[in-house]
Design a protein around this motif. Structure first.
Motif, PDB file in Angstrom:
ATOM      1  N   SER A 137     -44.001 -40.308   6.102  1.00  0.00           N
ATOM      2  CA  SER A 137     -42.698 -40.885   5.826  1.00  0.00           C
ATOM      3  C   SER A 137     -42.558 -41.001   4.313  1.00  0.00           C
ATOM      4  CB  SER A 137     -42.578 -42.260   6.497  1.00  0.00           C
ATOM      5  OG  SER A 137     -41.251 -42.731   6.379  1.00  0.00           O
ATOM      6  N   ILE A 138     -41.499 -41.664   3.855  1.00  0.00           N
ATOM      7  CA  ILE A 138     -41.309 -41.868   2.421  1.00  0.00           C
ATOM      8  C   ILE A 138     -41.798 -43.267   2.045  1.00  0.00           C
ATOM      9  CG2 ILE A 138     -39.456 -40.194   2.188  1.00  0.00           C
ATOM     10  CD1 ILE A 138     -37.434 -42.482   2.369  1.00  0.00           C
ATOM     11  N   PRO A 139     -42.192 -43.491   0.792  1.00  0.00           N
ATOM     12  CA  PRO A 139     -42.771 -44.783   0.415  1.00  0.00           C
ATOM     13  C   PRO A 139     -41.792 -45.956   0.406  1.00  0.00           C
ATOM     14  CG  PRO A 139     -42.952 -43.197  -1.406  1.00  0.00           C
ATOM     15  CD  PRO A 139     -42.318 -42.496  -0.259  1.00  0.00           C
ATOM     16  N   HIS A 140     -40.511 -45.715   0.143  1.00  0.00           N
ATOM     17  CA  HIS A 140     -39.540 -46.805   0.075  1.00  0.00           C
ATOM     18  C   HIS A 140     -38.134 -46.266   0.322  1.00  0.00           C
ATOM     19  CE1 HIS A 140     -38.198 -45.436  -3.928  1.00  0.00           C
ATOM     20  NE2 HIS A 140     -39.475 -45.197  -4.160  1.00  0.00           N
ATOM     21  N   PRO A 141     -37.154 -47.154   0.630  1.00  0.00           N
ATOM     22  CA  PRO A 141     -35.774 -46.691   0.841  1.00  0.00           C
ATOM     23  C   PRO A 141     -35.196 -46.060  -0.429  1.00  0.00           C
ATOM     24  CG  PRO A 141     -36.048 -48.922   1.665  1.00  0.00           C
ATOM     25  CD  PRO A 141     -37.297 -48.583   0.921  1.00  0.00           C
ATOM     26  N   SER A 142     -34.296 -45.106  -0.238  1.00  0.00           N
ATOM     27  CA  SER A 142     -33.716 -44.402  -1.374  1.00  0.00           C
ATOM     28  C   SER A 142     -32.300 -43.947  -1.042  1.00  0.00           C
ATOM     29  CB  SER A 142     -34.586 -43.189  -1.703  1.00  0.00           C
ATOM     30  OG  SER A 142     -34.036 -42.448  -2.762  1.00  0.00           O
TER      31      SER A 142
ATOM     32  N   ILE B 155     -34.624 -38.644  11.994  1.00  0.00           N
ATOM     33  CA  ILE B 155     -33.283 -39.003  12.452  1.00  0.00           C
ATOM     34  C   ILE B 155     -32.338 -38.763  11.287  1.00  0.00           C
ATOM     35  CG2 ILE B 155     -31.815 -40.850  13.337  1.00  0.00           C
ATOM     36  CD1 ILE B 155     -34.331 -42.031  14.628  1.00  0.00           C
ATOM     37  N   ALA B 156     -31.741 -37.579  11.282  1.00  0.00           N
ATOM     38  CA  ALA B 156     -30.829 -37.158  10.221  1.00  0.00           C
ATOM     39  C   ALA B 156     -30.013 -35.998  10.751  1.00  0.00           C
ATOM     40  CB  ALA B 156     -31.612 -36.731   8.987  1.00  0.00           C
ATOM     41  N   GLY B 157     -28.941 -35.690  10.080  1.00  0.00           N
ATOM     42  CA  GLY B 157     -28.089 -34.609  10.550  1.00  0.00           C
ATOM     43  C   GLY B 157     -27.830 -33.569   9.486  1.00  0.00           C
ATOM     44  N   GLY B 158     -27.457 -32.388   9.935  1.00  0.00           N
ATOM     45  CA  GLY B 158     -26.998 -31.328   9.048  1.00  0.00           C
ATOM     46  C   GLY B 158     -28.018 -30.863   8.031  1.00  0.00           C
ATOM     47  N   ALA B 159     -27.540 -30.676   6.803  1.00  0.00           N
ATOM     48  CA  ALA B 159     -28.367 -30.140   5.731  1.00  0.00           C
ATOM     49  C   ALA B 159     -29.478 -31.107   5.345  1.00  0.00           C
ATOM     50  CB  ALA B 159     -27.505 -29.827   4.520  1.00  0.00           C
ATOM     51  N   VAL B 160     -29.239 -32.420   5.489  1.00  0.00           N
ATOM     52  CA  VAL B 160     -30.249 -33.425   5.138  1.00  0.00           C
ATOM     53  C   VAL B 160     -31.462 -33.280   6.049  1.00  0.00           C
ATOM     54  CG1 VAL B 160     -30.725 -35.894   4.945  1.00  0.00           C
ATOM     55  CG2 VAL B 160     -28.507 -35.005   4.251  1.00  0.00           C
TER      56      VAL B 160
ATOM     57  N   LYS C  12     -41.968 -36.464   8.554  1.00  0.00           N
ATOM     58  CA  LYS C  12     -41.951 -36.468  10.024  1.00  0.00           C
ATOM     59  C   LYS C  12     -41.268 -37.708  10.605  1.00  0.00           C
ATOM     60  CE  LYS C  12     -44.813 -32.852  10.653  1.00  0.00           C
ATOM     61  NZ  LYS C  12     -44.291 -31.881   9.725  1.00  0.00           N
ATOM     62  N   ASN C  13     -41.262 -38.829   9.856  1.00  0.00           N
ATOM     63  CA  ASN C  13     -40.690 -40.086  10.351  1.00  0.00           C
ATOM     64  C   ASN C  13     -39.761 -40.667   9.290  1.00  0.00           C
ATOM     65  OD1 ASN C  13     -42.398 -40.241  12.807  1.00  0.00           O
ATOM     66  ND2 ASN C  13     -44.022 -40.361  11.297  1.00  0.00           N
ATOM     67  N   ILE C  14     -38.456 -40.628   9.564  1.00  0.00           N
ATOM     68  CA  ILE C  14     -37.489 -41.110   8.588  1.00  0.00           C
ATOM     69  C   ILE C  14     -36.149 -41.375   9.253  1.00  0.00           C
ATOM     70  CG2 ILE C  14     -36.667 -38.824   7.919  1.00  0.00           C
ATOM     71  CD1 ILE C  14     -36.652 -39.897   4.996  1.00  0.00           C
ATOM     72  N   LEU C  15     -35.402 -42.300   8.684  1.00  0.00           N
ATOM     73  CA  LEU C  15     -34.025 -42.556   9.084  1.00  0.00           C
ATOM     74  C   LEU C  15     -33.147 -42.161   7.910  1.00  0.00           C
ATOM     75  CD1 LEU C  15     -34.613 -46.166  10.438  1.00  0.00           C
ATOM     76  CD2 LEU C  15     -34.406 -44.113  11.812  1.00  0.00           C
ATOM     77  N   ALA C  16     -32.163 -41.312   8.133  1.00  0.00           N
ATOM     78  CA  ALA C  16     -31.288 -40.876   7.046  1.00  0.00           C
ATOM     79  C   ALA C  16     -29.853 -40.826   7.532  1.00  0.00           C
ATOM     80  CB  ALA C  16     -31.714 -39.505   6.538  1.00  0.00           C
ATOM     81  N   LYS C  17     -28.926 -41.062   6.617  1.00  0.00           N
ATOM     82  CA  LYS C  17     -27.501 -41.056   6.949  1.00  0.00           C
ATOM     83  C   LYS C  17     -26.721 -40.395   5.829  1.00  0.00           C
ATOM     84  CE  LYS C  17     -23.806 -42.287   9.244  1.00  0.00           C
ATOM     85  NZ  LYS C  17     -23.435 -41.446  10.371  1.00  0.00           N
ATOM     86  N   GLN C  18     -25.807 -39.491   6.215  1.00  0.00           N
ATOM     87  CA  GLN C  18     -24.893 -38.874   5.261  1.00  0.00           C
ATOM     88  C   GLN C  18     -23.645 -39.741   5.175  1.00  0.00           C
ATOM     89  OE1 GLN C  18     -23.808 -34.955   6.536  1.00  0.00           O
ATOM     90  NE2 GLN C  18     -25.915 -34.240   6.680  1.00  0.00           N
ATOM     91  N   LEU C  19     -23.237 -40.065   3.970  1.00  0.00           N
ATOM     92  CA  LEU C  19     -22.022 -40.845   3.770  1.00  0.00           C
ATOM     93  C   LEU C  19     -21.083 -40.049   2.875  1.00  0.00           C
ATOM     94  CD1 LEU C  19     -23.862 -44.165   2.974  1.00  0.00           C
ATOM     95  CD2 LEU C  19     -22.748 -43.615   5.117  1.00  0.00           C
ATOM     96  N   GLY C  20     -19.789 -40.189   3.087  1.00  0.00           N
ATOM     97  CA  GLY C  20     -18.833 -39.477   2.243  1.00  0.00           C
ATOM     98  C   GLY C  20     -18.612 -38.063   2.739  1.00  0.00           C
ATOM     99  N   SER C  21     -18.749 -37.107   1.858  1.00  0.00           N
ATOM    100  CA  SER C  21     -18.433 -35.713   2.136  1.00  0.00           C
ATOM    101  C   SER C  21     -19.369 -35.093   3.173  1.00  0.00           C
ATOM    102  CB  SER C  21     -18.532 -34.916   0.835  1.00  0.00           C
ATOM    103  OG  SER C  21     -18.420 -33.542   1.092  1.00  0.00           O
ATOM    104  N   GLY C  22     -18.856 -34.126   3.907  1.00  0.00           N
ATOM    105  CA  GLY C  22     -19.663 -33.399   4.885  1.00  0.00           C
ATOM    106  C   GLY C  22     -20.091 -32.041   4.367  1.00  0.00           C
TER     107      GLY C  22
ATOM    108  N   ARG D 210     -34.362 -44.172   4.716  1.00  0.00           N
ATOM    109  CA  ARG D 210     -35.263 -45.304   4.911  1.00  0.00           C
ATOM    110  C   ARG D 210     -36.534 -44.816   5.582  1.00  0.00           C
ATOM    111  NH1 ARG D 210     -31.506 -50.064   7.424  1.00  0.00           N
ATOM    112  NH2 ARG D 210     -30.306 -50.486   5.554  1.00  0.00           N
ATOM    113  N   PRO D 211     -37.691 -45.375   5.194  1.00  0.00           N
ATOM    114  CA  PRO D 211     -38.926 -44.989   5.876  1.00  0.00           C
ATOM    115  C   PRO D 211     -38.923 -45.484   7.315  1.00  0.00           C
ATOM    116  CG  PRO D 211     -39.341 -46.687   4.221  1.00  0.00           C
ATOM    117  CD  PRO D 211     -37.907 -46.318   4.117  1.00  0.00           C
ATOM    118  N   ALA D 212     -39.660 -44.808   8.176  1.00  0.00           N
ATOM    119  CA  ALA D 212     -39.703 -45.186   9.593  1.00  0.00           C
ATOM    120  C   ALA D 212     -41.147 -45.207  10.088  1.00  0.00           C
ATOM    121  CB  ALA D 212     -38.878 -44.210  10.419  1.00  0.00           C
ATOM    122  N   ALA D 213     -41.366 -45.919  11.190  1.00  0.00           N
ATOM    123  CA  ALA D 213     -42.693 -46.042  11.791  1.00  0.00           C
ATOM    124  C   ALA D 213     -43.124 -44.719  12.414  1.00  0.00           C
ATOM    125  CB  ALA D 213     -42.674 -47.136  12.852  1.00  0.00           C
ATOM    126  N   PRO D 214     -44.442 -44.502  12.561  1.00  0.00           N
ATOM    127  CA  PRO D 214     -44.910 -43.270  13.198  1.00  0.00           C
ATOM    128  C   PRO D 214     -44.352 -43.124  14.616  1.00  0.00           C
ATOM    129  CG  PRO D 214     -46.738 -44.425  12.165  1.00  0.00           C
ATOM    130  CD  PRO D 214     -45.548 -45.323  12.069  1.00  0.00           C
TER     131      PRO D 214
END
Length: 175
Positions: A88-93, A114-119, A129-139, A105-109
């Protein structure tokens, strides 16, 4: 002669360590004196799933040429991503690119990507392998991919921060 072939094989294996995924191929036209000139734009994400990832854009009169140029551009713009033991990543970004904003945001093993599209493509090729991500604004896929790379490049580990401050890692915990 046998040694030379062995070296060539190793260099090819090293290069083939990178995977490439095409995020988008778009047909673009330019209006010129004689009419319209047709060309293709390819957005390509290149990564080795071990902490290196890059986004590249290529334009050419044919799709294959555009993808090749995109791969070359992506390899020029590689970044290192610090990964934790849980992949995962070390901290939220958060970061933005154009009109797109990406939050990670980092996530548990066992959570997965959990992300969509190009991200999602950028994160998978970076080896996360374990992360929570969200696209905001433009698609827009290009802006979202660049925002994701920007967010990943801003990540720092505890040892990096301790080294910048010239203090031991234990002192960061406040012990």
């Amino acid at each position: 002669m046998a040694k030379a072939k062995g070296k060539e094989k190793k260099s090819r294996e090293k290069e083939s360590d990178f995977q490439e995924r095409v995020v988008q191929i778009r047909r673009v036209t330019k209006v010129v004196k004689g009419g319209k000139k047709l060309s293709f734009r390819a957005i390509v994400v290149v990564g080795n799933e071990k902490g290196q990832v890059g986004v590249g854009v290529g334009k050419a009169s044919d799709v294959i040429g555009a993808v090749k140029k995109g791969v070359a551009d992506g390899k020029k713009h590689l970044i290192e991503v610090p990964l934790t033991k849980a992949n995962s990543i070390p901290h939220p970004s958060t970061a933005s690119g154009g009109g797109a904003k990406v939050m990670m945001r980092p996530a548990a093993p066992g959570t997965g990507v959990i992300a969509g599209g190009a991200v999602r493509t950028v994160l998978e090729l970076a080896g996360v392998k374990n992360i929570l991500a969200k696209q905001l604004g433009s698609g827009n896929p290009l802006n979202n991919a660049r925002a994701a790379v920007s967010a990943l490049s801003g990540l720092r580990t505890l040892s990096d921060v301790a080294q910048e401050r010239d203090i031991p890692v234990e002192k960061l915990y406040g012990v």
